[in-house]
Design a protein around this motif. Structure first.
Motif, PDB file in Angstrom:
ATOM      1  N   ALA A 144      42.732   9.336  25.379  1.00 32.78           N
ATOM      2  CA  ALA A 144      41.449  10.039  25.316  1.00 32.78           C
ATOM      3  C   ALA A 144      40.444   9.454  26.301  1.00 32.78           C
ATOM      4  O   ALA A 144      39.479  10.117  26.670  1.00 32.78           O
ATOM      5  N   ASP A 201      33.588   8.723  20.340  1.00 32.73           N
ATOM      6  CA  ASP A 201      34.781   9.493  19.955  1.00 32.73           C
ATOM      7  C   ASP A 201      35.961   9.176  20.865  1.00 32.73           C
ATOM      8  O   ASP A 201      37.100   9.045  20.400  1.00 32.73           O
ATOM      9  N   SER A 202      35.715   9.069  22.165  1.00 32.06           N
ATOM     10  CA  SER A 202      36.804   8.742  23.086  1.00 32.06           C
ATOM     11  C   SER A 202      37.332   7.344  22.813  1.00 32.06           C
ATOM     12  O   SER A 202      38.541   7.088  22.900  1.00 32.06           O
ATOM     13  N   LYS A 231      39.774  10.039  20.101  1.00 32.61           N
ATOM     14  CA  LYS A 231      39.631  11.477  19.913  1.00 32.61           C
ATOM     15  C   LYS A 231      39.445  12.154  21.262  1.00 32.61           C
ATOM     16  O   LYS A 231      38.496  11.872  21.989  1.00 32.61           O
ATOM     17  N   LYS A 232      40.343  13.058  21.588  1.00 27.43           N
ATOM     18  CA  LYS A 232      40.294  13.714  22.899  1.00 27.43           C
ATOM     19  C   LYS A 232      39.104  14.648  23.036  1.00 27.43           C
ATOM     20  O   LYS A 232      38.736  15.025  24.145  1.00 27.43           O
ATOM     21  N   SER A 233      38.499  15.028  21.922  1.00 25.29           N
ATOM     22  CA  SER A 233      37.348  15.927  21.996  1.00 25.29           C
ATOM     23  C   SER A 233      36.185  15.285  22.737  1.00 25.29           C
ATOM     24  O   SER A 233      35.333  15.969  23.294  1.00 25.29           O
ATOM     25  N   GLY A 234      36.131  13.931  22.740  1.00 27.47           N
ATOM     26  CA  GLY A 234      35.031  13.256  23.409  1.00 27.47           C
ATOM     27  C   GLY A 234      35.284  12.964  24.866  1.00 27.47           C
ATOM     28  O   GLY A 234      34.393  12.476  25.565  1.00 27.47           O
ATOM     29  N   SER A 235      36.504  13.248  25.360  1.00 24.80           N
ATOM     30  CA  SER A 235      36.830  12.910  26.744  1.00 24.80           C
ATOM     31  C   SER A 235      36.021  13.723  27.740  1.00 24.80           C
ATOM     32  O   SER A 235      35.846  13.314  28.887  1.00 24.80           O
ATOM     33  N   ARG A 236      35.517  14.887  27.334  1.00 25.61           N
ATOM     34  CA  ARG A 236      34.728  15.715  28.266  1.00 25.61           C
ATOM     35  C   ARG A 236      33.355  15.096  28.535  1.00 25.61           C
ATOM     36  O   ARG A 236      32.676  15.476  29.484  1.00 25.61           O
TER      37      ARG A 236
END
Length: 692
Positions: A311, A355-356, A360-365
């Motif tokens: 992530a 989150d990353s 959690k991959k949702s925070g990678s952005r």
């Protein structure tokens, strides 16, 4: 004013400085380690800066055959000829967090060029630094059951890099009004991460051996191998050259990030991340640790699990060639974690959301990536600033006057810069506050040798301690081949900070800790306390110390309660002590010979010289009826009648009983002292660390 320190040594590796939480500055100097400790302010000699430091040097490249057995040549994939024939000079060093060594001090880990990682700590009254453990033996024992091939086992036990994790502390729960937080909450667990010659990332839990003094044990929590076929995307992966590069790629730089507690009640594990430089790529290993199982001493395989944290990635990250070093930073309650990495000809700054970091991959952005090249400040605005292409050799993080984090860095070519660590900050690199000192040293070297302004400086290491920072530099001619003898080797250390004053190594004063210690002792036999009662001698001494010195009414009442119980249990006559609990306080007379031979005689003190009773008039000093004077232990208040039974606070010099030197025949007193010094393992007056 402290002034630069000039030492007759030459560093043997980059990142050659390490400053412990106890104030000891370690320097990697070839075959030796030099330890500098600031003196107390009263001992300062402002005429010469080096005289304001205690200096110790010890050798680290002498190994016995048991520590480093002879290794015969193996095949080329598993045998390191350079390591076998090296002089075993220092290639990396780092201090553990406080709490691991004896008296809760720091352990120094030293990696030498023969790929052995050793742990050192001072031993004995003279404080001689001694190797106490070689970590490679622990790895060898772990992989013996898995790897049957001797050559591969050798590769698994060779160590290329290492890093200590921040202390993993168990959150403090409700411990009661008269209890002390357990060791796991005050000092935490100590984890050591290691990268071996086979590119395995190994997580170890390190602790002192309970049965053997000056020895350490370690158990492997998790092993994560790193093998990436696309490590060099610019080379055809099917070529022979790519195959050879892959076999020779090593993990040469690793750094620990912060620990994050569970975000929800369903989660049971704390999360930490380890950044590693594999070849030219940045990879992050995530470690999840179950604190409950770790505290219970469960099987190591079930305590933790590790995996690569995918992530923490950015679409542009693969385009950078990472060279190291690495540095993490996280401020409490902040939603952003900073990761700084040295890249080819610049600094790579990465801002990560929580989150990353948790995987959690949702925070990678939301990851922010910024590359900052190294440009010299131009003399005129119209000039093009020359660019530095050398790698970063040292990084550290300090706090400015507003308590905001600032990253300082230096390169092999003498380029220095700083950058504030603020979320969303686009600020470029700026000048470091100690740059003037570096320029003065370089100009003096240039003038003395008539180099015409062509002298260059090289930054070898940086370290911080509280609000102080230390920078190690050397100066060289920049237009010729340098010839230097051992007598001319010099390392200059610039120590800077608020007002550039001498670093204060004395701990903060805790005024209530002495009364907390008395309360802990006096309440030890309460039914609600889940711990064994203390020795009658210690209980009686604490009650007398409360009568003499304390104005706390609650402590006075508890001391009266303890004396009533002691009189009931032992049958001793304690009427004098009980009367002074309720009435006017004063000195307590020494006991007569009949009382020293009668009921409760074990709790009364007697002089070892003349067998006379010892009276009470102070909690710091004792005197027997014949006039012999002794110092009292600052924790137990017992008289220390033999100097060999004491240990000292390294900060304020107060004396304490050394629980390891108490006569083993008096098991009750010895076990009570061990329990007390486990709870109060620093000075009760100034929080200083103990020394023999």
């Amino acid at each position: 004013m402290l002034g630069p320190l000039e030492l007759p040594v030459f560093p043997s590796c980059y990142d050659c400085l390490a400053w412990s939480a106890d104030g000891e500055l370690a320097i990697a100097a070839g075959e030796y380690i030099q330890i500098l400790t600031p003196k107390n302010p009263a001992e300062h000699d402002s005429t010469q800066a080096i005289n304001n430091w205690q200096s110790t040097r010890f050798r680290v490249n002498v190994f016995t055959n048991n520590e480093w057995p002879t290794i015969f040549p193996q095949n080329r994939d598993n045998f390191s000829l350079g390591a076998e024939q090296s002089l075993s000079t220092v290639v990396a060093l780092a201090w553990s967090p406080p709490g691991l060594a004896k008296y809760r001090r720091c352990v120094l880990a030293v990696l030498t060029s023969n790929l052995l990682l050793s742990l050192y700590e001072p031993v004995g009254a003279q404080g001689k630094w001694t190797r106490v453990t070689i970590v490679n033996t622990i790895l060898k024992e772990h992989f013996q059951s898995v790897v049957k091939e001797e050559a591969l086992g050798l590769r698994k036990s060779n160590i290329r890099s290492f890093a200590w994790s921040p202390p993993l502390k168990v959150p403090v729960t409700d411990i009661g009004p008269h209890a002390i937080a357990p060791v796991e909450s005050r000092w935490g667990f100590h984890l050591l991460s290691i990268a071996n010659d086979d590119n395995d990332v190994i997580f170890l839990r390190t602790q002192s051996a309970p049965t053997e003094p000056l020895s350490y044990t370690a158990e492997v929590l998790s092993v994560t191998p790193i093998h990436d076929d696309s490590i060099y995307p610019q080379i055809d992966p099917s070529s022979i050259f790519a195959t050879v590069l892959k076999s020779k790629t090593k993990i040469l730089s690793i750094a620990w990030g912060p620990w994050l507690l569970p975000s929800t009640k369903k989660q049971k594990s704390v999360t930490g991340n380890l950044a590693v430089v594999y070849g030219t790529k940045l990879k992050v290993m995530q470690l999840d640790v179950d604190l409950a199982l770790l505290s219970q001493g469960s099987d190591a395989g079930s305590i933790a699990s590790s995996r690569e944290n995918t992530a923490i990635c950015h679409p542009d990250m693969d385009g950078y060639q990472i060279t190291g070093p690495l540095k993490w930073f996280h401020k409490d309650h902040s939603k952003t974690i900073f990761l700084s990495a040295g890249s080819l000809t610049g600094l790579l700054s990465i801002n990560l959301p929580i989150d990353s970091y948790r995987g959690k991959k949702s925070g990678s952005r939301q990851i922010q990536l910024q590359q900052l090249p190294f440009h010299e400040t131009p003399a005129h605005e119209d000039d093009d600033a020359p660019r530095h292409l050398e790698p970063i050799t040292a990084m550290t993080i300090t706090m400015d006057e507003s308590q905001n984090p600032v990253l300082h860095l230096g390169t092999a070519g003498g380029y220095t810069a700083s950058k504030p660590l603020d979320p969303g900050s686009e600020e470029q690199l700026s000048e470091v506050p100690w740059n003037k000192h570096l320029d003065d040293i370089r100009e003096k070297y240039d003038f003395d040798r008539d180099l015409g302004g062509l002298a260059v400086a090289r930054v070898w290491g940086m370290a911080t301690y509280r609000e102080m920072s230390a920078v190690g530099i050397t100066v060289h001619p920049g237009d010729m081949v340098e010839y230097r003898t051992a007598a001319e080797e010099r390392l200059t250390i610039i120590v800077s900070g608020p007002n550039e004053s001498q670093p204060d190594v004395s701990p903060t004063t805790s005024q209530d800790k002495r009364e907390a210690a008395l309360s802990y002792i006096l309440h030890s036999d309460d039914e609600e306390q889940d711990r064994p009662p203390l020795s009658h001698r210690i209980l009686y001494a604490a009650a007398c110390a409360t009568i003499i010195d304390s104005d706390n009414e609650d402590l006075q009442a508890q001391a009266h309660k303890v004396l009533v119980r002691l009189a009931t249990v032992t049958g001793a006559d304690l009427s004098e002590e009980l009367s002074k609990c309720a009435g006017p306080r004063g000195a307590i007379a020494s006991k007569s010979g009949d009382m020293l031979q009668g009921p409760g005689m074990g709790m009364f003190e007697r002089c070892d010289i003349c067998d006379a009773g010892v009276g009470w008039y102070s909690s710091e000093e004792a005197q027997c009826a014949s006039g012999h004077v002794f110092v009292r232990c600052s924790l137990t208040a017992l008289a220390i009648q033999d100097p060999g039974l004491s240990k000292l606070c390294a900060s304020c010099g107060r004396e304490y009983l050394n629980e390891d030197e108490i006569d083993s025949a008096d098991t009750d007193l010895q076990s009570s002292c061990r329990m007390l010094f486990d709870a109060f393992d620093t000075c009760v007056y100034c929080d200083g660390k103990f020394r023999c």
